[in-house]
Write a protein that holds these residues in place. Sequence first.
Motif, PDB file in Angstrom:
ATOM      1  N   TYR A 172       0.878  -1.170   0.000  1.00  0.00           N
ATOM      2  CA  TYR A 172       0.000   0.000   0.000  1.00  0.00           C
ATOM      3  C   TYR A 172       0.916   1.220   0.000  1.00  0.00           C
ATOM      4  N   VAL A 173       0.901   1.979  -1.085  1.00  0.00           N
ATOM      5  CA  VAL A 173       1.826   3.089  -1.274  1.00  0.00           C
ATOM      6  C   VAL A 173       1.156   4.403  -0.898  1.00  0.00           C
ATOM      7  N   LEU A 174       1.729   5.101   0.077  1.00  0.00           N
ATOM      8  CA  LEU A 174       1.290   6.443   0.436  1.00  0.00           C
ATOM      9  C   LEU A 174       2.222   7.433  -0.262  1.00  0.00           C
ATOM     10  N   PHE A 175       1.728   8.029  -1.333  1.00  0.00           N
ATOM     11  CA  PHE A 175       2.546   8.877  -2.192  1.00  0.00           C
ATOM     12  C   PHE A 175       2.357  10.357  -1.831  1.00  0.00           C
ATOM     13  N   ASN A 176       3.468  11.018  -1.496  1.00  0.00           N
ATOM     14  CA  ASN A 176       3.457  12.456  -1.228  1.00  0.00           C
ATOM     15  C   ASN A 176       3.932  13.179  -2.485  1.00  0.00           C
ATOM     16  N   ALA A 177       2.984  13.693  -3.249  1.00  0.00           N
ATOM     17  CA  ALA A 177       3.319  14.336  -4.523  1.00  0.00           C
ATOM     18  C   ALA A 177       4.066  15.645  -4.334  1.00  0.00           C
ATOM     19  N   ASN A 178       4.089  16.179  -3.098  1.00  0.00           N
ATOM     20  CA  ASN A 178       4.788  17.438  -2.837  1.00  0.00           C
ATOM     21  C   ASN A 178       6.222  17.240  -2.358  1.00  0.00           C
ATOM     22  N   ALA A 179       6.676  15.999  -2.277  1.00  0.00           N
ATOM     23  CA  ALA A 179       8.054  15.731  -1.864  1.00  0.00           C
ATOM     24  C   ALA A 179       9.022  16.317  -2.893  1.00  0.00           C
ATOM     25  N   GLY A 180      10.220  16.706  -2.396  1.00  0.00           N
ATOM     26  CA  GLY A 180      11.188  17.409  -3.242  1.00  0.00           C
ATOM     27  C   GLY A 180      11.525  16.715  -4.548  1.00  0.00           C
ATOM     28  N   THR A 181      11.901  15.439  -4.485  1.00  0.00           N
ATOM     29  CA  THR A 181      12.296  14.705  -5.690  1.00  0.00           C
ATOM     30  C   THR A 181      11.104  14.424  -6.591  1.00  0.00           C
ATOM     31  N   ALA A 182       9.934  14.198  -5.993  1.00  0.00           N
ATOM     32  CA  ALA A 182       8.733  13.957  -6.792  1.00  0.00           C
ATOM     33  C   ALA A 182       8.424  15.163  -7.669  1.00  0.00           C
ATOM     34  N   ILE A 183       8.540  16.361  -7.096  1.00  0.00           N
ATOM     35  CA  ILE A 183       8.289  17.581  -7.866  1.00  0.00           C
ATOM     36  C   ILE A 183       9.353  17.773  -8.936  1.00  0.00           C
ATOM     37  N   ALA A 184      10.614  17.568  -8.559  1.00  0.00           N
ATOM     38  CA  ALA A 184      11.727  17.827  -9.481  1.00  0.00           C
ATOM     39  C   ALA A 184      11.746  16.870 -10.671  1.00  0.00           C
ATOM     40  N   THR A 185      11.326  15.623 -10.450  1.00  0.00           N
ATOM     41  CA  THR A 185      11.430  14.602 -11.506  1.00  0.00           C
ATOM     42  C   THR A 185      10.100  14.269 -12.165  1.00  0.00           C
ATOM     43  N   GLY A 186       9.013  14.847 -11.668  1.00  0.00           N
ATOM     44  CA  GLY A 186       7.715  14.595 -12.281  1.00  0.00           C
ATOM     45  C   GLY A 186       7.138  13.222 -12.002  1.00  0.00           C
ATOM     46  N   VAL A 187       7.506  12.621 -10.879  1.00  0.00           N
ATOM     47  CA  VAL A 187       6.951  11.318 -10.508  1.00  0.00           C
ATOM     48  C   VAL A 187       5.449  11.466 -10.275  1.00  0.00           C
ATOM     49  N   SER A 188       4.692  10.495 -10.754  1.00  0.00           N
ATOM     50  CA  SER A 188       3.239  10.527 -10.580  1.00  0.00           C
ATOM     51  C   SER A 188       2.753   9.197 -10.023  1.00  0.00           C
ATOM     52  N   ALA A 189       1.506   9.172  -9.575  1.00  0.00           N
ATOM     53  CA  ALA A 189       0.913   7.925  -9.091  1.00  0.00           C
ATOM     54  C   ALA A 189       0.899   6.880 -10.205  1.00  0.00           C
ATOM     55  N   GLU A 190       0.624   7.316 -11.424  1.00  0.00           N
ATOM     56  CA  GLU A 190       0.567   6.379 -12.556  1.00  0.00           C
ATOM     57  C   GLU A 190       1.929   5.756 -12.841  1.00  0.00           C
ATOM     58  N   SER A 191       2.997   6.560 -12.761  1.00  0.00           N
ATOM     59  CA  SER A 191       4.334   6.012 -13.029  1.00  0.00           C
ATOM     60  C   SER A 191       4.739   5.024 -11.939  1.00  0.00           C
ATOM     61  N   ILE A 192       4.323   5.304 -10.681  1.00  0.00           N
ATOM     62  CA  ILE A 192       4.615   4.369  -9.594  1.00  0.00           C
ATOM     63  C   ILE A 192       3.868   3.060  -9.806  1.00  0.00           C
ATOM     64  N   LYS A 193       2.587   3.141 -10.177  1.00  0.00           N
ATOM     65  CA  LYS A 193       1.797   1.939 -10.449  1.00  0.00           C
ATOM     66  C   LYS A 193       2.439   1.103 -11.549  1.00  0.00           C
ATOM     67  N   ASP A 194       2.877   1.768 -12.614  1.00  0.00           N
ATOM     68  CA  ASP A 194       3.487   1.056 -13.744  1.00  0.00           C
ATOM     69  C   ASP A 194       4.771   0.347 -13.327  1.00  0.00           C
ATOM     70  N   LEU A 195       5.574   0.978 -12.478  1.00  0.00           N
ATOM     71  CA  LEU A 195       6.824   0.363 -12.043  1.00  0.00           C
ATOM     72  C   LEU A 195       6.570  -0.857 -11.158  1.00  0.00           C
ATOM     73  N   PHE A 196       5.589  -0.778 -10.277  1.00  0.00           N
ATOM     74  CA  PHE A 196       5.234  -1.948  -9.473  1.00  0.00           C
ATOM     75  C   PHE A 196       4.742  -3.080 -10.370  1.00  0.00           C
ATOM     76  N   ALA A 197       3.881  -2.748 -11.328  1.00  0.00           N
ATOM     77  CA  ALA A 197       3.332  -3.761 -12.230  1.00  0.00           C
ATOM     78  C   ALA A 197       4.424  -4.414 -13.065  1.00  0.00           C
TER      79      ALA A 197
END
Length: 310
Positions: free
Chosen positions: A7-32
């Motif tokens: 169960y992933v609790l994603f903080n979209a406001n985290a420093g690296t998430a903002i800088a690299t454009g990480v999204s919930a969809e990209s995280i889902k795809d990587l797990f899959a």
Amino acid sequence: MTKKTYYVLFNANAGTAIATGVSAESIKDLFASHELHATVDARTDVTFTSRLADAMASDASVIVAAGGDGTITAVASALVGSEKSLAILPLGTVNALAKDLHVPLNLPAAIAALATGVEHRIDVGEVNGQIFLHKVVIGLIPGLAAGREHIRGKQTFSAKIGFVRYFFRRLSRAKRLAIAIEPLEGERRLERVQAIAVASNSYDEGLGQFFSRGSLDRGVLTLYVLRHLNAGDFFRLSTNMLLGRWRSDEALSMESINGVVITTKKGLVKVMLDGEVQALQSPLNFSIRPRALSVIVPTEVATQPNVEAA
């Protein structure tokens, strides 16, 4: 062996998430892509407390903190004493615990490491009933950290120069703090300090190592007392840390303890707890909870000396 669910609790406001454009969809795809079953919670319309409660109530065996050190500590606080494990996707600025546990700082590599990761139990510190994973700092440092918050996310040259000016101005004007220190096994003493820190376990001394811990399961706290810190002290300490010989610096003392009570004149004291500035009520009662948290670490870490899988 039971297959882990996440169960992933994603903080979209985290420093690296903002800088690299990480999204919930990209995280889902990587797990899959690694055939890992994961629920990704990126909701912004509910409080983090509610999101964390939903995670704890889920059937997931691993709760994944996808964010910075503040997010990780918040998740860990809920997991202590439970049957669920903590995993980390380091998306913050410092990523202190991830570095200590040798979790890859690259998101795809971090998720790949989860596929073969193993459970390991680590200590957590506690102050006035509140969990911390790294350290709690009192004195000058929280004030400097508050100034850092004003430029978080600002990458301009003028913002960085402004913070440097603020840093040295605060350093030159800083007054020492009068505190009482009472170790669990020792006599009460009075000190005048620039800053004092209580860390879970201890920071290693070595070439190029800055606030890194090789072991997180020794079951001890370490008390660091910084009696003075001017500009000269700052540059000397920074250089000594880079060279791996900071423990012998004349401005600093350290001792291993099982617990300590720190009392300040003010009833409410500003501290930096795992990188986040907050106010706690004095006296501050510190203790260590040995191996109270289960974390997922890369397989190669679990095979190192003094690391034992849960």
